[in-house]
Design an enzyme around this catalytic site. Structure first.
Site, mmCIF file in Angstrom:
data_model
loop_
_atom_site.group_PDB
_atom_site.id
_atom_site.type_symbol
_atom_site.label_atom_id
_atom_site.label_comp_id
_atom_site.label_asym_id
_atom_site.label_seq_id
_atom_site.Cartn_x
_atom_site.Cartn_y
_atom_site.Cartn_z
ATOM 1 N N CYS A 179 0.625 -1.477 0.288
ATOM 2 C CA CYS A 179 0.298 0.101 0.041
ATOM 3 C C CYS A 179 0.844 1.309 0.389
ATOM 4 O O CYS A 179 2.003 1.431 0.205
ATOM 5 C CB CYS A 179 -1.224 0.043 1.266
ATOM 6 S SG CYS A 179 -2.227 -1.765 1.489
ATOM 7 N N ARG A 227 4.682 0.820 -6.795
ATOM 8 C CA ARG A 227 4.255 -0.256 -5.224
ATOM 9 C C ARG A 227 3.394 -1.795 -5.573
ATOM 10 O O ARG A 227 3.194 -2.155 -4.998
ATOM 11 C CB ARG A 227 4.268 0.326 -3.555
ATOM 12 C CG ARG A 227 5.714 1.669 -3.811
ATOM 13 C CD ARG A 227 4.735 2.382 -2.682
ATOM 14 N NE ARG A 227 4.618 2.287 -0.770
ATOM 15 C CZ ARG A 227 5.143 1.708 0.147
ATOM 16 N NH1 ARG A 227 6.876 1.831 -0.107
ATOM 17 N NH2 ARG A 227 4.836 1.374 1.209
ATOM 18 N N TRP A 277 -3.024 -2.182 -1.551
ATOM 19 C CA TRP A 277 -2.148 -3.974 -2.525
ATOM 20 C C TRP A 277 -3.255 -5.002 -1.888
ATOM 21 O O TRP A 277 -2.977 -5.222 -0.459
ATOM 22 C CB TRP A 277 -0.401 -3.808 -2.142
ATOM 23 C CG TRP A 277 -0.596 -5.101 -2.328
ATOM 24 C CD1 TRP A 277 -0.037 -5.952 -1.678
ATOM 25 C CD2 TRP A 277 0.433 -5.993 -3.309
ATOM 26 N NE1 TRP A 277 0.853 -6.762 -1.757
ATOM 27 C CE2 TRP A 277 0.826 -7.099 -3.139
ATOM 28 C CE3 TRP A 277 0.481 -5.061 -4.965
ATOM 29 C CZ2 TRP A 277 0.926 -7.519 -3.723
ATOM 30 C CZ3 TRP A 277 0.796 -6.495 -6.211
ATOM 31 C CH2 TRP A 277 1.155 -7.043 -5.691
ATOM 32 N N ASN A 294 -0.959 1.051 6.141
ATOM 33 C CA ASN A 294 0.050 0.253 5.827
ATOM 34 C C ASN A 294 0.541 -0.306 6.123
ATOM 35 O O ASN A 294 1.008 0.098 7.233
ATOM 36 C CB ASN A 294 1.095 1.059 4.277
ATOM 37 C CG ASN A 294 1.575 0.358 4.188
ATOM 38 O OD1 ASN A 294 1.892 -0.944 3.613
ATOM 39 N ND2 ASN A 294 3.394 0.224 3.698
ATOM 40 N N GLY A 295 -0.151 -2.284 6.485
ATOM 41 C CA GLY A 295 0.396 -3.185 7.288
ATOM 42 C C GLY A 295 -0.503 -3.997 7.280
ATOM 43 O O GLY A 295 -1.946 -3.833 6.734
ATOM 44 N N GLU A 307 18.394 -22.579 -9.434
ATOM 45 C CA GLU A 307 17.935 -21.100 -9.475
ATOM 46 C C GLU A 307 18.803 -20.579 -9.808
ATOM 47 O O GLU A 307 18.793 -18.827 -10.556
ATOM 48 C CB GLU A 307 17.095 -21.167 -8.202
ATOM 49 C CG GLU A 307 16.214 -19.198 -7.961
ATOM 50 C CD GLU A 307 15.705 -18.921 -8.725
ATOM 51 O OE1 GLU A 307 14.806 -18.991 -9.587
ATOM 52 O OE2 GLU A 307 15.522 -17.329 -9.164
ATOM 53 N N LYS A 336 19.023 -17.473 -12.814
ATOM 54 C CA LYS A 336 19.217 -15.664 -12.377
ATOM 55 C C LYS A 336 20.219 -15.799 -13.327
ATOM 56 O O LYS A 336 20.055 -14.249 -14.008
ATOM 57 C CB LYS A 336 19.369 -15.918 -10.588
ATOM 58 C CG LYS A 336 18.929 -14.606 -10.089
ATOM 59 C CD LYS A 336 17.462 -14.858 -9.554
ATOM 60 C CE LYS A 336 16.528 -15.108 -10.575
ATOM 61 N NZ LYS A 336 15.139 -15.334 -10.149
ATOM 62 N N GLU A 369 19.038 -14.808 -17.118
ATOM 63 C CA GLU A 369 18.434 -13.745 -17.048
ATOM 64 C C GLU A 369 18.596 -12.682 -17.293
ATOM 65 O O GLU A 369 18.054 -12.022 -18.346
ATOM 66 C CB GLU A 369 17.219 -14.197 -16.124
ATOM 67 C CG GLU A 369 15.755 -13.274 -16.438
ATOM 68 C CD GLU A 369 15.193 -13.643 -14.833
ATOM 69 O OE1 GLU A 369 15.516 -14.470 -13.797
ATOM 70 O OE2 GLU A 369 13.594 -13.661 -14.557
ATOM 71 N N HIS A 420 28.959 -38.022 -16.172
ATOM 72 C CA HIS A 420 28.257 -38.936 -16.884
ATOM 73 C C HIS A 420 27.995 -38.038 -18.311
ATOM 74 O O HIS A 420 26.890 -38.010 -18.892
ATOM 75 C CB HIS A 420 27.061 -39.192 -16.776
ATOM 76 C CG HIS A 420 26.897 -39.915 -15.328
ATOM 77 N ND1 HIS A 420 27.327 -41.642 -15.461
ATOM 78 C CD2 HIS A 420 26.825 -39.633 -13.923
ATOM 79 C CE1 HIS A 420 27.096 -41.367 -14.735
ATOM 80 N NE2 HIS A 420 26.787 -41.127 -13.368
ATOM 81 N N LYS A 455 7.608 -9.260 -17.081
ATOM 82 C CA LYS A 455 7.490 -9.833 -15.437
ATOM 83 C C LYS A 455 6.499 -10.597 -15.071
ATOM 84 O O LYS A 455 6.880 -11.001 -14.837
ATOM 85 C CB LYS A 455 7.436 -8.613 -14.888
ATOM 86 C CG LYS A 455 6.932 -8.851 -13.453
ATOM 87 C CD LYS A 455 8.359 -9.044 -12.735
ATOM 88 C CE LYS A 455 8.423 -9.397 -10.975
ATOM 89 N NZ LYS A 455 9.122 -10.285 -10.613
HETATM 90 O O1 M6R Z 1 4.254 -14.873 -11.865
HETATM 91 P P1 M6R Z 1 4.918 -16.413 -11.525
HETATM 92 O O2 M6R Z 1 5.859 -16.344 -10.637
HETATM 93 O O3 M6R Z 1 3.747 -17.058 -11.695
HETATM 94 O O4 M6R Z 1 6.245 -16.018 -12.879
HETATM 95 C C1 M6R Z 1 6.770 -17.126 -13.364
HETATM 96 C C2 M6R Z 1 7.810 -16.928 -13.991
HETATM 97 O O5 M6R Z 1 7.210 -15.837 -15.565
HETATM 98 C C3 M6R Z 1 8.935 -16.247 -13.437
HETATM 99 O O6 M6R Z 1 9.240 -16.392 -12.586
HETATM 100 C C4 M6R Z 1 9.947 -16.065 -14.365
HETATM 101 O O7 M6R Z 1 11.456 -16.843 -14.066
HETATM 102 C C5 M6R Z 1 11.224 -15.377 -13.986
HETATM 103 N N1 M6R Z 1 11.251 -13.750 -14.398
HETATM 104 C C6 M6R Z 1 12.257 -15.394 -13.195
HETATM 105 O O8 M6R Z 1 13.331 -14.454 -12.790
#
Ligand code: M6R
Length: 609
Positions: free
Chosen positions: A2, A27, A74, A100-101, A482, A486, A489, A505, A604
């Site tokens: 929020c 936000r 939010w 907010n909270g 992960e 990262k 990406e 292998h 996103k």
């Molecule tokens: O909103 P979501 O968690 O469903 O999104 C899934 C993926 O698109 C998301 O985690 C994507 O892999 C990220 N950009 C990775 O950092």
């Protein structure tokens, strides 16, 4: 999260509030509202949706006045809707509050106030605050707010107005941000500096358990006991863009640093006051249903899928229920065996990912019960699932997910323990031990963040490479995947994550002089074997950075650079070991001059299949 803006001065407050709220849009929010003292008294206007919806209503019927409060919501308690939006008022419409909270004891306060004749119209926790203040008020708004907050547990930043004292705007905070802007003949409150930066650069930062009483001519800072506080004003010399990022260079770095708070927010209200049990009261699954679960399917995409990999291990270890995991885009097409005794867990930060949503619908069509782990209240996934565990990470702006991933891990720990305590698959003593260790995680993340420079130096070394490997066993392998995503990406460096035991292998053929390898080795029972794998790659010339638990001397000797994470239970280590990997990706991206927050080709929220 929020956003709050408040104004008291001599200009038209409506415009200042709306402009301030626009500066807080980053936000995240789903509805907005304002309350203004007009010649007809305290008037409120609020609307679900973007600020433009509220703005268009205010164009038709403006609220003219020189003091007011505004809010972007939010959703937490109750779906996004006009009525759940802030500001909230009491029944007399004489008191208005933005918040907010989360007020953790709002249900008991609501019952108490309802018994006294207060009539509630929204599903929110915030509405109890306006009623509580109205109930306590006997001619002094400052005293009423002071008394009200002693009745509340949880987190809050509040802006409060009452028609009885129209020359005052009261602000108070505990564990949610609030700043006070000091102008000439006008003063402001805001959740964040950008909200007021257009009007003043002179700011007081409110600390926990402090309040501020704003009039047109001045600001008094005081404790909740009413003792005045003398504090030096802070002069903001950032530009507006930097201010939105709270002084961090990028949203991603800000979000990495927000993780201790995200951990606390996600777990705190779900642990019993004695600290020995999980209280996932939001779940409607009965113990009978839980006892009948014969398998769990976890379905998600990208980083959320990687959180699911850890979740699989956690549920299997703690609850002893077999778990299958799929990327959502594959799930529907492999004809998974789904029955009414299958619990399908979908994981999604945004709650809008098309593949995840389609998998959820398929699971429900086949008669399964669906539990969603999501960061967005009111999202499609949250609405369509049977049960929801909300991760309280707050809005994530950077495309690369960080705090949402780690909050998903916390959600899996909570769920795994909840299932274990219902099924009796772990002793109460062990459950209490895991909870105790979980409560240390936030401060342990802070310790790791304090060593960011070590990671930065390594990131600058790897930034010149085109290929890199992450290796690990068990939970370390899940985290390695992960870390690799990262890095790819946002740095665009090609990397692969391998189960350490698989190297020989095939992949070992790719290791040559100078190739960077990040070796995760946090699992004590697998340490010896991982060290052997590290020696295998070292013997072929790899440059190895080890990530392990402090005090592991054998590991330290085996690698070129060592990054130590604080000691925790093995099962919890992903919540710590991923942090250096997030920093590694961030600094490598930075070293390559990439757009960290908006990597090429990516969005996103992926709302197409
Ligand atoms: O909103 P979501 O968690 O469903 O999104 C899934 C993926 O698109 C998301 O985690 C994507 O892999 C990220 N950009 C990775 O950092």
């Amino acid at each position: 999260m929020c956003g709050i803006v408040g104004y008291i001065g001599n200009r038209n407050s409506q415009e200042i509030l709306i402009e301030g709220l626009k500066k807080l849009e980053y936000r995240g929010y789903d509805s907005a509202g304002v309350a203004v003292f007009t010649e007809n008294g305290l008037q409120v206007k609020k609307a679900k949706g973007r600020l433009a919806v509220l703005e268009s209503q205010l164009v038709l019927t403006p609220l003219n006045g020189t003091a007011g409060i505004g809010h972007t919501r939010w959703a937490t308690h109750g779906k996004p809707s006009d009525v759940n939006s802030h500001p909230h008022t009491d029944n007399s419409m004489k008191f208005s509050v933005v918040h907010n909270g989360i007020i953790e004891n709002y249900m008991s306060l609501k019952e108490e106030l309802t018994a006294k004749g207060h009539n509630f119209v929204s599903e929110t926790d915030t509405e109890v605050i306006s009623h509580l203040i109205a109930d306590i008020y006997d001619g002094d708004i400052v005293a009423a707010v002071q008394k009200a907050v002693t009745r509340m547990t949880g987190a809050y930043a509040l802006g409060v107005l009452t028609e009885y004292e129209p020359d005052k705007l009261v602000a108070v905070r505990l564990a949610s941000p609030l700043i006070i802007g000091v102008g000439e003949g006008e003063n402001f409150i805001g959740s964040d500096i950008p909200a007021i930066l257009e009007h003043t650069r002179n700011v007081f930062i409110l600390n926990d358990n402090e309040m501020a009483v704003l009039t047109r001519d001045g600001v008094d800072l005081m404790t909740l006991e009413g003792n005045f506080i003398a504090r030096e004003m802070f002069r903001v010399d950032w530009d507006i863009v930097t201010a939105e990022k709270a002084g961090f260079d990028h949203f991603m770095l800000k979000e990495i640093h927000e993780q201790p708070k995200a951990y606390r927010d996600t777990m705190s209200s779900r642990i019993s006051p004695e600290g020995d049990r999980i209280t996932l009261n939001e779940l409607s699954m009965t113990p009978e249903y839980i006892k009948d679960i014969n398998r769990v399917h976890i379905v998600a995409c990208g980083t959320a899928y990687h959180a699911g990999l850890v979740g699989k291990s956690v549920i299997e270890k703690l609850a002893r229920i077999p778990v299958e995991i799929d990327v959502a885009s594959e799930y529907r097409y492999r004809s998974p065996i789904i029955t009414k005794d299958t619990l399908v867990i979908v994981v999604s930060q945004s709650g809008e990912t098309a593949d995840t949503l389609a998998a959820l619908r398929e699971a429900r069509r086949c008669g399964a019960r669906v539990l969603a782990i999501t960061n967005v209240v009111g999202s499609s996934v949250a609405r369509e699932a049977d049960d929801v565990i909300t991760t309280w990470a707050g809005p994530e702006i950077a495309v690369a997910s960080t705090k949402a991933y780690t909050s998903q891990l916390i959600a899996f720990y909570l769920l795994g323990l909840h299932l274990a305590q219902t099924l009796g698959s772990q002793t109460p003593e062990f459950i209490a031990e895991v909870i105790t260790a979980m409560r240390h995680l936030p401060e342990q993340v802070e310790t790791i963040l304090g060593q960011a420079e070590t990671i930065k130096a390594f990131a600058e070394e790897i930034a010149v490479h085109n290929d890199l490997f992450f290796i690990g066993r068990g939970l370390d392998y899940a985290v390695a995947q992960e870390g690799s995503l990262k890095l790819k990406e946002i740095s665009y460096i090609h990397s692969e994550a391998y189960a350490s035991g698989e190297l020989k292998h095939g992949t070992l053929a790719l290791i040559e002089e100078g190739v960077p390898v990040i070796a995760l080795a946090t699992q004590r029972d697998l340490l010896e074997k991982t060290v052997s794998n590290i020696k295998e790659v070292k013997a072929r010339g790899a440059h190895v950075m080890g990530i392990g638990v402090e005090g592991e001397e054998e590991l330290k000797k085996a690698v070129d650079t060592m990054f130590q994470i604080p000691k925790t239970l093995d099962v919890l280590s992903p919540a710590l070991s991923v942090i250096p990997l997030q920093l590694l990706a961030y600094y490598a991206s930075l070293a390559r001059g990439n757009d960290v927050d908006k990597p090429r080709n990516l969005a996103k929220s992926v709302t197409v299949e």
